[in-house]
Write a protein that holds these residues in place. Structure first.
Motif, PDB file in Angstrom:
ATOM      1  N   ASN A 352       0.820  -1.220   0.000  1.00  0.00           N
ATOM      2  CA  ASN A 352       0.000   0.000   0.000  1.00  0.00           C
ATOM      3  C   ASN A 352       0.850   1.265   0.000  1.00  0.00           C
ATOM      4  OD1 ASN A 352      -2.179  -1.776   0.134  1.00  0.00           O
ATOM      5  ND2 ASN A 352      -2.222  -1.729   2.363  1.00  0.00           N
ATOM      6  N   ARG A 353       1.779   1.342  -0.957  1.00  0.00           N
ATOM      7  CA  ARG A 353       2.783   2.395  -0.952  1.00  0.00           C
ATOM      8  C   ARG A 353       2.241   3.745  -1.415  1.00  0.00           C
ATOM      9  NH1 ARG A 353       5.449   2.197   2.349  1.00  0.00           N
ATOM     10  NH2 ARG A 353       7.351   3.139   1.480  1.00  0.00           N
ATOM     11  N   LEU A 354       1.265   3.762  -2.309  1.00  0.00           N
ATOM     12  CA  LEU A 354       0.836   5.024  -2.904  1.00  0.00           C
ATOM     13  C   LEU A 354      -0.519   5.489  -2.382  1.00  0.00           C
ATOM     14  CD1 LEU A 354       2.078   4.460  -6.558  1.00  0.00           C
ATOM     15  CD2 LEU A 354       3.198   5.729  -4.720  1.00  0.00           C
ATOM     16  N   ALA A 355      -0.970   4.929  -1.274  1.00  0.00           N
ATOM     17  CA  ALA A 355      -2.201   5.427  -0.642  1.00  0.00           C
ATOM     18  C   ALA A 355      -1.979   6.858  -0.172  1.00  0.00           C
ATOM     19  CB  ALA A 355      -2.594   4.543   0.532  1.00  0.00           C
ATOM     20  N   ALA A 356      -3.031   7.655  -0.234  1.00  0.00           N
ATOM     21  CA  ALA A 356      -2.922   9.075   0.122  1.00  0.00           C
ATOM     22  C   ALA A 356      -2.702   9.301   1.613  1.00  0.00           C
ATOM     23  CB  ALA A 356      -4.172   9.814  -0.333  1.00  0.00           C
ATOM     24  N   GLY A 357      -2.883   8.289   2.436  1.00  0.00           N
ATOM     25  CA  GLY A 357      -2.671   8.422   3.874  1.00  0.00           C
ATOM     26  C   GLY A 357      -3.267   7.235   4.595  1.00  0.00           C
ATOM     27  N   PRO A 358      -3.124   7.171   5.920  1.00  0.00           N
ATOM     28  CA  PRO A 358      -3.706   6.057   6.682  1.00  0.00           C
ATOM     29  C   PRO A 358      -5.206   5.935   6.414  1.00  0.00           C
ATOM     30  CG  PRO A 358      -2.237   7.361   8.067  1.00  0.00           C
ATOM     31  CD  PRO A 358      -2.397   8.122   6.783  1.00  0.00           C
ATOM     32  N   GLY A 359      -5.635   4.725   6.150  1.00  0.00           N
ATOM     33  CA  GLY A 359      -7.046   4.490   5.888  1.00  0.00           C
ATOM     34  C   GLY A 359      -7.495   4.791   4.479  1.00  0.00           C
ATOM     35  N   ALA A 360      -6.606   5.322   3.644  1.00  0.00           N
ATOM     36  CA  ALA A 360      -6.983   5.679   2.274  1.00  0.00           C
ATOM     37  C   ALA A 360      -6.929   4.463   1.364  1.00  0.00           C
ATOM     38  CB  ALA A 360      -6.065   6.767   1.732  1.00  0.00           C
ATOM     39  N   SER A 361      -7.802   4.426   0.398  1.00  0.00           N
ATOM     40  CA  SER A 361      -7.809   3.396  -0.642  1.00  0.00           C
ATOM     41  C   SER A 361      -6.656   3.627  -1.609  1.00  0.00           C
ATOM     42  CB  SER A 361      -9.141   3.446  -1.391  1.00  0.00           C
ATOM     43  OG  SER A 361      -9.021   2.962  -2.707  1.00  0.00           O
ATOM     44  N   VAL A 362      -5.864   2.581  -1.855  1.00  0.00           N
ATOM     45  CA  VAL A 362      -4.797   2.695  -2.846  1.00  0.00           C
ATOM     46  C   VAL A 362      -5.389   2.930  -4.232  1.00  0.00           C
ATOM     47  CG1 VAL A 362      -2.817   1.557  -3.903  1.00  0.00           C
ATOM     48  CG2 VAL A 362      -3.283   1.213  -1.485  1.00  0.00           C
ATOM     49  N   GLY A 363      -6.442   2.181  -4.562  1.00  0.00           N
ATOM     50  CA  GLY A 363      -7.052   2.330  -5.875  1.00  0.00           C
ATOM     51  C   GLY A 363      -7.530   3.740  -6.138  1.00  0.00           C
ATOM     52  N   ARG A 364      -8.247   4.306  -5.175  1.00  0.00           N
ATOM     53  CA  ARG A 364      -8.742   5.672  -5.367  1.00  0.00           C
ATOM     54  C   ARG A 364      -7.591   6.663  -5.439  1.00  0.00           C
ATOM     55  NH1 ARG A 364     -13.200   8.841  -2.403  1.00  0.00           N
ATOM     56  NH2 ARG A 364     -12.883  10.946  -3.216  1.00  0.00           N
ATOM     57  N   SER A 365      -6.577   6.483  -4.601  1.00  0.00           N
ATOM     58  CA  SER A 365      -5.453   7.410  -4.573  1.00  0.00           C
ATOM     59  C   SER A 365      -4.744   7.460  -5.918  1.00  0.00           C
ATOM     60  CB  SER A 365      -4.456   7.016  -3.475  1.00  0.00           C
ATOM     61  OG  SER A 365      -5.057   7.056  -2.199  1.00  0.00           O
ATOM     62  N   ILE A 366      -4.429   6.298  -6.490  1.00  0.00           N
ATOM     63  CA  ILE A 366      -3.672   6.300  -7.730  1.00  0.00           C
ATOM     64  C   ILE A 366      -4.567   6.629  -8.924  1.00  0.00           C
ATOM     65  CG2 ILE A 366      -1.834   4.832  -6.875  1.00  0.00           C
ATOM     66  CD1 ILE A 366      -3.089   2.438  -8.196  1.00  0.00           C
ATOM     67  N   PHE A 367      -5.848   6.248  -8.856  1.00  0.00           N
ATOM     68  CA  PHE A 367      -6.760   6.590  -9.955  1.00  0.00           C
ATOM     69  C   PHE A 367      -6.910   8.102 -10.065  1.00  0.00           C
ATOM     70  CE2 PHE A 367     -10.883   7.522 -11.792  1.00  0.00           C
ATOM     71  CZ  PHE A 367     -10.905   6.706 -12.905  1.00  0.00           C
ATOM     72  N   GLU A 368      -7.138   8.776  -8.961  1.00  0.00           N
ATOM     73  CA  GLU A 368      -7.337  10.222  -9.014  1.00  0.00           C
ATOM     74  C   GLU A 368      -6.053  10.953  -9.357  1.00  0.00           C
ATOM     75  OE1 GLU A 368     -11.331  10.962  -6.421  1.00  0.00           O
ATOM     76  OE2 GLU A 368      -9.426  11.219  -5.352  1.00  0.00           O
ATOM     77  N   ALA A 369      -4.905  10.430  -8.914  1.00  0.00           N
ATOM     78  CA  ALA A 369      -3.634  11.044  -9.299  1.00  0.00           C
ATOM     79  C   ALA A 369      -3.431  10.944 -10.809  1.00  0.00           C
ATOM     80  CB  ALA A 369      -2.476  10.377  -8.565  1.00  0.00           C
ATOM     81  N   ALA A 370      -3.719   9.768 -11.382  1.00  0.00           N
ATOM     82  CA  ALA A 370      -3.544   9.581 -12.822  1.00  0.00           C
ATOM     83  C   ALA A 370      -4.576  10.362 -13.632  1.00  0.00           C
ATOM     84  CB  ALA A 370      -3.625   8.091 -13.163  1.00  0.00           C
ATOM     85  N   LEU A 371      -5.768  10.524 -13.082  1.00  0.00           N
ATOM     86  CA  LEU A 371      -6.797  11.315 -13.754  1.00  0.00           C
ATOM     87  C   LEU A 371      -6.348  12.762 -13.907  1.00  0.00           C
ATOM     88  CD1 LEU A 371      -9.771  11.495 -14.827  1.00  0.00           C
ATOM     89  CD2 LEU A 371     -10.412  12.083 -12.470  1.00  0.00           C
ATOM     90  N   ALA A 372      -5.875  13.360 -12.806  1.00  0.00           N
ATOM     91  CA  ALA A 372      -5.440  14.759 -12.842  1.00  0.00           C
ATOM     92  C   ALA A 372      -4.169  14.922 -13.661  1.00  0.00           C
ATOM     93  CB  ALA A 372      -5.231  15.266 -11.415  1.00  0.00           C
ATOM     94  N   GLY A 373      -3.190  14.034 -13.456  1.00  0.00           N
ATOM     95  CA  GLY A 373      -1.938  14.144 -14.190  1.00  0.00           C
ATOM     96  C   GLY A 373      -2.109  13.902 -15.670  1.00  0.00           C
ATOM     97  N   GLY A 374      -2.963  12.936 -16.036  1.00  0.00           N
ATOM     98  CA  GLY A 374      -3.206  12.673 -17.444  1.00  0.00           C
ATOM     99  C   GLY A 374      -3.860  13.849 -18.145  1.00  0.00           C
TER     100      GLY A 374
END
Length: 458
Positions: A352-374
């Motif tokens: 769970n390296r790229l989660a936005a913080g404790p308790g955060a979903s990894v999937g949501r964290s990386i999906f939203e990062a890629a959405l904005a960056g893309g």
């Protein structure tokens, strides 16, 4: 003033900018955008009910379309020291065999696959410009126009980046024979951009440009292009993909590639540093602070043995990331994002390296990062399901028991880490359905044309 009809979608569950919502009415403005988004509604007469959870479609920020035809053809061992540099020989062989009809057929097949994988837009890093012997086509934009035609045929959104390429290595080394189809001088390259401006506007494509790499352009050539090219649109460059590239850059300049780029070029939010795999902690901090997007292509980077991008540290410094499929050994959002996270886990031996913080979903964290960056790397504004955004939507398969039983962020975690591209059911681009129930309406024709190209490349 033109008027447009309004069509309304109804989603039981949708990922909005502030999180998951239920019973969401999404009104389309008829011109490719979203007019309004209203949660907590009842379905009204005439609404189109969506058959599963809805998420925004991500932009694929790095593509060399022609390379899809060679996927799987470079998996034969050589001397035991195989690398990007030996893979490149198979790429040159492919370049020497394809003509404009072939490139259009390959790109159409690829773009259809990308849509099925959950991408709504592609950023085409296009450096295959000329005939195999280096002779320009009668229209020097011929190959770029074929990319535009493939995007129009499939309906994927397109950001087109013609690529400047002039040399084989740092310091202006003369190109090798395999690179002849790629080459321009600055004057001819700027003329190509001028030629493509109206063509891209007519095709509803966004135009930017790319410099292939620090190996392929001298500092003076880069400065000439930056000074004369359009002052808007994205700028992309390959940088620090392989360790040999770092070593060669140090020998040439005394600086590492990302260090040199940040020192010498006006890197800002318009820029996308493709790969940027091999960075020091200081380079990582500086690239993150520049506002540029790091364009990550985990499946290709793994396939080529390039290395693992320092995503944990880069994101911790406020860095922006997006994903691309590059050589297209994979073509889905799920596979690229899964490999992005798994690479960090393998390196760090932690989960769970790229989660936005404790308790955060990894999937949501990386999906939203890629959405904005893309979106940033594609030169777009306001990604997401909200009023004023483009209506680029992905409907996941609500009939899947995994998706049906998931709540909130579990939907993304199931899709990205347990399921994959087959979970994408429908895809809308600019308010028009392009994939319905996993199929494209031109699928048979596109497949037949592509099959003919593959027979040619055997």
């Amino acid at each position: 003033m033109a008027t447009f009809s309004v069509h309304r979608l109804f989603a039981d569950r949708a990922l909005l900018p502030n999180g998951w919502a239920e019973n969401v009415a999404i009104a389309l403005d008829g011109s490719g955008g979203i007019a309004s988004v209203t949660p907590g509604q009842s379905m009204a007469e005439g609404d189109e009910r969506l058959p599963g959870p809805v998420v925004p479609a991500i932009a694929n920020l790095h593509s060399h379309a022609f390379q899809r035809a060679m996927a799987g053809l470079a998996e034969v061992a050589g001397t035991g020291d195989d690398s990007f540099w030996t893979w490149r020989e198979e790429m040159y062989r492919t370049v020497g065999l394809v003509d404009p009809d072939d490139v259009e057929a390959i790109a159409a097949k690829l773009y259809m696959e990308m849509l099925k994988g959950g991408f709504g837009r592609v950023v085409e890093f296009h450096y295959l410009h000329h005939q195999a012997n280096g002779t320009p086509y009668a229209d020097p934009a011929e190959m770029s126009l074929r990319i535009l035609r493939a995007a129009e045929a499939t309906g994927i959104g397109l950001t087109h980046l013609p690529v400047f390429y002039a040399h084989a290595n740092f310091g202006g080394v003369a190109p090798n024979p395999g690179q002849r189809p790629f080459l321009h001088d600055p004057e001819r390259f700027l003329a190509l951009l001028d030629r493509l401006g109206p063509a891209c506007a007519s095709a509803a494509a966004k135009l930017g440009y790319a410099i292939h790499s620090l190996r392929a352009a001298t500092p003076d050539e880069m400065r000439t292009i930056l000074a004369a090219a359009p002052a808007s649109g994205p700028i992309h460059i390959h940088v620090a993909e392989q360790t040999r590239e770092v070593e060669d850059c140090l020998a040439w300049s005394g600086r590492r590639p990302v260090e040199w780029l940040l020192d010498e070029m006006p890197v800002d939010e318009r820029w996308c540093a493709i790969h940027a795999t091999h960075m020091t902690a200081e380079e990582t901090r500086r690239l993150a602070g520049s506002g540029a997007v790091a364009g990550l292509c985990p499946a290709t980077e793994a396939n080529l043995g390039d290395g693992i991008f320092p995503a944990v540290d880069f994101i911790a410094e406020g860095g922006r990331v997006g994903i691309g499929t590059d050589s297209h050994v994979a073509t889905s959002v799920a596979e690229e994002l899964r490999l992005l996270e798994y690479g960090q886990r393998l390196r760090d031996r932690r989960r769970n390296r790229l989660a936005a913080g404790p308790g955060a979903s990894v999937g949501r964290s990386i999906f939203e990062a890629a959405l904005a960056g893309g979106a940033q790397a594609a030169g777009l504004d306001a990604p997401g399901i909200e009023a004023g955004a483009r209506a680029d939507l992905v409907v996941l398969d609500g009939a899947s028991p995994y998706i049906a039983a998931a709540a909130g962020n579990q939907i993304l975690d199931r899709w990205l880490f347990a399921l994959g591209g087959e979970t994408v059911r429908d895809v809308m681009v600019a308010g028009q359905w392009k994939i319905r129930n996993g199929r494209h309406d031109r699928e048979e024709d596109i497949d037949r044309a592509f099959a003919r190209v593959l027979m040619k490349l055997k």
